[in-house]
Scaffold this motif. Sequence first.
Motif, PDB file in Angstrom:
ATOM      1  N   LEU A  69     103.054  19.898 -18.638  1.00 33.15           N
ATOM      2  CA  LEU A  69     102.593  21.213 -18.215  1.00 33.15           C
ATOM      3  C   LEU A  69     101.327  21.561 -18.990  1.00 33.15           C
ATOM      4  CD1 LEU A  69     106.052  23.058 -18.189  1.00 33.15           C
ATOM      5  CD2 LEU A  69     104.883  21.943 -16.273  1.00 33.15           C
ATOM      6  N   ALA A  70     100.732  22.681 -18.670  1.00 35.25           N
ATOM      7  CA  ALA A  70      99.545  23.135 -19.402  1.00 35.25           C
ATOM      8  C   ALA A  70      99.890  23.270 -20.884  1.00 35.25           C
ATOM      9  CB  ALA A  70      99.076  24.472 -18.846  1.00 35.25           C
ATOM     10  N   PRO A  71      98.927  23.020 -21.759  1.00 31.61           N
ATOM     11  CA  PRO A  71      99.208  23.095 -23.198  1.00 31.61           C
ATOM     12  C   PRO A  71      99.877  24.428 -23.578  1.00 31.61           C
ATOM     13  CG  PRO A  71      97.041  22.164 -22.853  1.00 31.61           C
ATOM     14  CD  PRO A  71      97.544  22.631 -21.503  1.00 31.61           C
ATOM     15  N   GLY A  72     101.010  24.320 -24.260  1.00 32.56           N
ATOM     16  CA  GLY A  72     101.745  25.490 -24.735  1.00 32.56           C
ATOM     17  C   GLY A  72     102.736  26.070 -23.735  1.00 32.56           C
ATOM     18  N   ALA A  73     102.677  25.684 -22.466  1.00 37.38           N
ATOM     19  CA  ALA A  73     103.553  26.266 -21.448  1.00 37.38           C
ATOM     20  C   ALA A  73     105.022  25.951 -21.702  1.00 37.38           C
ATOM     21  CB  ALA A  73     103.140  25.800 -20.056  1.00 37.38           C
ATOM     22  N   ALA A  74     105.339  24.715 -22.023  1.00 34.00           N
ATOM     23  CA  ALA A  74     106.737  24.345 -22.283  1.00 34.00           C
ATOM     24  C   ALA A  74     107.272  25.090 -23.503  1.00 34.00           C
ATOM     25  CB  ALA A  74     106.857  22.835 -22.469  1.00 34.00           C
ATOM     26  N   ALA A  75     106.472  25.176 -24.541  1.00 33.72           N
ATOM     27  CA  ALA A  75     106.900  25.884 -25.753  1.00 33.72           C
ATOM     28  C   ALA A  75     107.174  27.356 -25.457  1.00 33.72           C
ATOM     29  CB  ALA A  75     105.844  25.745 -26.847  1.00 33.72           C
ATOM     30  N   ARG A  76     106.362  27.983 -24.618  1.00 34.00           N
ATOM     31  CA  ARG A  76     106.576  29.392 -24.269  1.00 34.00           C
ATOM     32  C   ARG A  76     107.880  29.596 -23.513  1.00 34.00           C
ATOM     33  NH1 ARG A  76     101.021  28.948 -23.474  1.00 34.00           N
ATOM     34  NH2 ARG A  76     101.220  28.726 -21.207  1.00 34.00           N
ATOM     35  N   MET A  77     108.356  28.560 -22.849  1.00 36.68           N
ATOM     36  CA  MET A  77     109.632  28.649 -22.119  1.00 36.68           C
ATOM     37  C   MET A  77     110.819  28.236 -22.985  1.00 36.68           C
ATOM     38  SD  MET A  77     108.834  27.314 -18.277  1.00 36.68           S
ATOM     39  CE  MET A  77     107.766  25.934 -18.667  1.00 36.68           C
ATOM     40  N   GLY A  78     110.555  27.932 -24.250  1.00 38.43           N
ATOM     41  CA  GLY A  78     111.645  27.505 -25.128  1.00 38.43           C
ATOM     42  C   GLY A  78     111.983  26.037 -24.985  1.00 38.43           C
ATOM     43  N   LEU A  79     111.014  25.236 -24.544  1.00 32.76           N
ATOM     44  CA  LEU A  79     111.247  23.814 -24.290  1.00 32.76           C
ATOM     45  C   LEU A  79     110.523  22.904 -25.276  1.00 32.76           C
ATOM     46  CD1 LEU A  79     111.010  23.989 -20.402  1.00 32.76           C
ATOM     47  CD2 LEU A  79     113.088  23.870 -21.801  1.00 32.76           C
ATOM     48  N   PRO A 129      87.440  19.896 -26.053  1.00 33.78           N
ATOM     49  CA  PRO A 129      86.692  20.521 -24.961  1.00 33.78           C
ATOM     50  C   PRO A 129      87.351  20.418 -23.586  1.00 33.78           C
ATOM     51  CG  PRO A 129      85.642  18.466 -25.627  1.00 33.78           C
ATOM     52  CD  PRO A 129      86.736  18.743 -26.630  1.00 33.78           C
ATOM     53  N   TYR A 130      88.248  19.459 -23.364  1.00 35.85           N
ATOM     54  CA  TYR A 130      88.858  19.295 -22.043  1.00 35.85           C
ATOM     55  C   TYR A 130      90.320  19.758 -22.005  1.00 35.85           C
ATOM     56  CZ  TYR A 130      84.683  16.594 -21.302  1.00 35.85           C
ATOM     57  OH  TYR A 130      83.370  16.202 -21.202  1.00 35.85           O
ATOM     58  N   ARG A 131      90.795  20.405 -23.061  1.00 32.26           N
ATOM     59  CA  ARG A 131      92.185  20.828 -23.185  1.00 32.26           C
ATOM     60  C   ARG A 131      92.656  21.579 -21.943  1.00 32.26           C
ATOM     61  NH1 ARG A 131      94.733  25.768 -25.112  1.00 32.26           N
ATOM     62  NH2 ARG A 131      96.791  25.227 -25.903  1.00 32.26           N
ATOM     63  N   ASP A 132      91.903  22.530 -21.457  1.00 34.73           N
ATOM     64  CA  ASP A 132      92.347  23.364 -20.339  1.00 34.73           C
ATOM     65  C   ASP A 132      91.920  22.825 -18.978  1.00 34.73           C
ATOM     66  OD1 ASP A 132      93.616  25.195 -22.051  1.00 34.73           O
ATOM     67  OD2 ASP A 132      91.718  26.217 -22.422  1.00 34.73           O
ATOM     68  N   ILE A 175     103.138  15.309 -22.910  1.00 34.97           N
ATOM     69  CA  ILE A 175     101.992  14.477 -22.557  1.00 34.97           C
ATOM     70  C   ILE A 175     100.861  15.371 -22.081  1.00 34.97           C
ATOM     71  CG2 ILE A 175     101.116  12.732 -20.961  1.00 34.97           C
ATOM     72  CD1 ILE A 175     103.888  11.583 -20.781  1.00 34.97           C
ATOM     73  N   SER A 176      99.654  15.056 -22.509  1.00 32.79           N
ATOM     74  CA  SER A 176      98.485  15.761 -22.012  1.00 32.79           C
ATOM     75  C   SER A 176      97.419  14.729 -21.676  1.00 32.79           C
ATOM     76  CB  SER A 176      97.945  16.725 -23.083  1.00 32.79           C
ATOM     77  OG  SER A 176      96.697  17.220 -22.684  1.00 32.79           O
ATOM     78  N   GLY A 177      96.874  14.846 -20.497  1.00 29.80           N
ATOM     79  CA  GLY A 177      95.808  13.932 -20.097  1.00 29.80           C
ATOM     80  C   GLY A 177      94.541  14.112 -20.930  1.00 29.80           C
ATOM     81  N   TYR A 178      94.402  15.289 -21.568  1.00 31.22           N
ATOM     82  CA  TYR A 178      93.172  15.602 -22.291  1.00 31.22           C
ATOM     83  C   TYR A 178      93.400  16.065 -23.712  1.00 31.22           C
ATOM     84  CZ  TYR A 178      91.378  15.271 -17.588  1.00 31.22           C
ATOM     85  OH  TYR A 178      91.068  14.818 -16.345  1.00 31.22           O
ATOM     86  N   GLY A 179      94.623  15.988 -24.215  1.00 30.74           N
ATOM     87  CA  GLY A 179      94.919  16.377 -25.582  1.00 30.74           C
ATOM     88  C   GLY A 179      95.251  17.852 -25.720  1.00 30.74           C
ATOM     89  N   ASP A 180      95.777  18.213 -26.884  1.00 26.11           N
ATOM     90  CA  ASP A 180      96.175  19.597 -27.142  1.00 26.11           C
ATOM     91  C   ASP A 180      95.026  20.478 -27.599  1.00 26.11           C
ATOM     92  OD1 ASP A 180      98.787  19.204 -26.430  1.00 26.11           O
ATOM     93  OD2 ASP A 180      99.461  18.772 -28.475  1.00 26.11           O
TER      94      ASP A 180
END
Length: 135
Positions: free
Chosen positions: A97-107, A132-135, A124-129
Motif C-alpha cells: 500500500l502507499a507508504p504508512g497506509a498499513a501502519a495507520r490501519m494497525g497493520l 524523491p519517488y516515495r509518493d 514492499i515499496s517499488g520506490y522506497g519509504d
Amino acid sequence: MKPRPLDGITVISLEHAVAAPFASRQLADLGARVIKVERPGVGDFARAYDTRVKGEASHFVWTNRSKESLTLDLKNPDALAVLMDLLKNADVLLQNLAPGAAARMGLSFEALHEKHPRLIVCDISGYGDNGPYRD
C-alpha cells in the motif's frame, strides 16, 4: 503431486500493481496459499491495463495466477475485523500500500506482533519509504 516448499503456508496480501503481486505470485508458485485482498468495486487497478486475456489485463493474469481473491473496504471497521480474523491463521502479511497506509490501519509489525507473534509482516515499496519517488 510432489510437495512444494511452501505447502501449508498462508499469505494474506494487500497488493496492487507490480511489487507485491509479483512477490506473492512467487510464493504461490512455491505452494503457499495466497489470499489477495482487493478494494471493492475496482479491485487491483492493474486489472485494467489491457483486456487481452478474457477481458483482463495480461499483466494482471500473469502476476495473480494461483491466488484466491476477496474484496474488503479496509476503511470500514467491520471489513478490517474480517482481515484481522484472517490473520489469526496466516503465516505472512504482505503489503504494498502507499507508504504508512498499513501502519495507520494497525497493520504494522509492531501493532500485530503481540497478537500474532509468528506472523511475518512484509512491507514492499517499488520506490522506497523515503526519497524523491516515495509518493
